[in-house]
Design a protein around this motif. Sequence first.
Motif, PDB file in Angstrom:
ATOM      1  N   ASP A 168       0.813  -1.221   0.000  1.00 51.91           N
ATOM      2  CA  ASP A 168       0.000   0.000   0.000  1.00 51.91           C
ATOM      3  C   ASP A 168       0.843   1.265   0.000  1.00 51.91           C
ATOM      4  OD1 ASP A 168      -2.425  -1.431   0.046  1.00 51.91           O
ATOM      5  OD2 ASP A 168      -2.287  -1.689   2.211  1.00 51.91           O
ATOM      6  N   CYS A 169       1.966   1.188  -0.686  1.00 51.57           N
ATOM      7  CA  CYS A 169       2.838   2.349  -0.840  1.00 51.57           C
ATOM      8  C   CYS A 169       2.621   2.936  -2.230  1.00 51.57           C
ATOM      9  CB  CYS A 169       4.291   1.926  -0.656  1.00 51.57           C
ATOM     10  SG  CYS A 169       5.502   3.217  -0.966  1.00 51.57           S
ATOM     11  N   GLU A 170       2.412   4.245  -2.314  1.00 49.23           N
ATOM     12  CA  GLU A 170       2.281   4.889  -3.627  1.00 49.23           C
ATOM     13  C   GLU A 170       3.607   4.739  -4.356  1.00 49.23           C
ATOM     14  OE1 GLU A 170       1.167   9.226  -5.637  1.00 49.23           O
ATOM     15  OE2 GLU A 170       1.024   8.938  -3.455  1.00 49.23           O
ATOM     16  N   THR A 171       3.591   4.067  -5.500  1.00 50.10           N
ATOM     17  CA  THR A 171       4.826   3.649  -6.156  1.00 50.10           C
ATOM     18  C   THR A 171       4.933   4.226  -7.560  1.00 50.10           C
ATOM     19  OG1 THR A 171       4.765   1.567  -4.914  1.00 50.10           O
ATOM     20  CG2 THR A 171       6.229   1.672  -6.830  1.00 50.10           C
ATOM     21  N   LYS A 191      -2.641  -2.621  -9.823  1.00 50.04           N
ATOM     22  CA  LYS A 191      -2.093  -2.984  -8.508  1.00 50.04           C
ATOM     23  C   LYS A 191      -1.566  -1.764  -7.752  1.00 50.04           C
ATOM     24  CE  LYS A 191      -2.341  -7.593  -8.852  1.00 50.04           C
ATOM     25  NZ  LYS A 191      -3.009  -8.478  -7.872  1.00 50.04           N
ATOM     26  N   GLY A 192      -1.708  -0.587  -8.357  1.00 44.99           N
ATOM     27  CA  GLY A 192      -1.296   0.633  -7.672  1.00 44.99           C
ATOM     28  C   GLY A 192       0.054   1.185  -8.062  1.00 44.99           C
ATOM     29  N   VAL A 193       0.627   0.714  -9.159  1.00 46.81           N
ATOM     30  CA  VAL A 193       1.921   1.206  -9.630  1.00 46.81           C
ATOM     31  C   VAL A 193       1.705   2.289 -10.678  1.00 46.81           C
ATOM     32  CG1 VAL A 193       4.091   0.597 -10.774  1.00 46.81           C
ATOM     33  CG2 VAL A 193       3.028  -1.020  -9.194  1.00 46.81           C
ATOM     34  N   ASN A 194       2.335   3.428 -10.498  1.00 47.41           N
ATOM     35  CA  ASN A 194       2.303   4.505 -11.490  1.00 47.41           C
ATOM     36  C   ASN A 194       3.459   4.285 -12.459  1.00 47.41           C
ATOM     37  OD1 ASN A 194       2.019   6.952 -12.883  1.00 47.41           O
ATOM     38  ND2 ASN A 194       3.278   8.058 -11.387  1.00 47.41           N
ATOM     39  N   VAL A 195       3.157   3.742 -13.653  1.00 44.85           N
ATOM     40  CA  VAL A 195       4.182   3.424 -14.640  1.00 44.85           C
ATOM     41  C   VAL A 195       4.533   4.684 -15.421  1.00 44.85           C
ATOM     42  CG1 VAL A 195       4.803   2.006 -16.615  1.00 44.85           C
ATOM     43  CG2 VAL A 195       3.330   1.064 -14.820  1.00 44.85           C
TER      44      VAL A 195
END
Length: 391
Positions: A164-167, A196-200
Amino acid sequence: MTKRYIIIGDGIAGATAAENIRDRDEDAEIKVFTDEDTALYNRIMLKNYMKGTLPKQYTQMHDMNWYEKRDIDLHLETRVEEVDTMEKVVSAGDEDYSYDKLLVATGGAPRKLPQDENFENLHYMWTMNDATEIKESAEEAEEAVVVGGGLLGIDLAMAYASNDCETHYLIRGSNWWRRGLDEEGAEIIHQKMEEKGVNVVTETEVSSLEGGGEVEKVISQDGREFECDEVAVAIGQTPNSDIIDVEKNEVGMIKTDEYLETSAEGVFAAGNMVEYESPVFEKRAVNGSWDHSEAMGERAGANMVGEKAEFDFVNTYGVGHFDVQFLAIGDWNGEPVSKKYSEDEYRRLFFDGDRLVGAVMIGYTKGQKELKSMIKEKKEVNDKEELISQD
């Protein structure tokens, strides 16, 4: 006369070689040296450990009892400083050890980011201790930056996002893993990461790191700023090959023949960061996948005892973070033919002339064994479009 075998490195290549030597020579003296503080663990499982989905103990493959039962002398926390191939002597710690046959399975070390000034919150991943450090940092961080668009980089990005870390995942080129995927295929993986919450973030290189003892902000070459608590980097490896004077390639990887023997008689090499003569691909090759290193160790161990068989393995690499399967097989340097079947299904095949040499599959993985067999048997393909059709 008792044969003396020394193995430098207790990764999957080194440990497998030791086991295969023992299976073939019950009287052999076998010594394994590693500078790590624990016996063999499964590096592939470290990605799940970092995500928090697998307890640490389940990554361990061997304990000291495993080596003792096989009469293999394992030296933990013991760095080999030098190898004298003329005298056949290994210098480790304050002692010298003589050998009849030697295996170098030392792998590589993570390549440092040029802007790294020994920041406390900048991490590299290779060992169990690295994985523990990253796991703990992911559990505490609120915002992280991951740098490196390869197969290890995605593991790091998912480790932080799963906690749950902004990545923010910074990729230098147009898409993830450009070695094997075009933008169309990578788009599926990008979408899965975003879910899954990853900013690519593609087409992005690090220009500078701001902060005192810790990185507080990553600045890209185009001026974008990414605030962060933690940074993790996976931009390749450098070979751990300085200990021995044998023939190496331009980047320092140890070179071997098709039997995994180096330019020094009786000295073999196995694992990632080894360039060998591949009878399957009919050229010099390097591969760092787990199953490839294990097979290398098995073949090197057998050849050290006296067999003489070519290393003709065809590797498979998988990424298991998503609800679609990702598989890469063989060599990904040939001429590609690709097809996207649906939003979650894609395939790319690689050819050397009319011969299939590699495949990348997302979602649609039917026929993988047949494709692998075709690669190993060097079968020619008359109709490439027919082979890639879903039928």
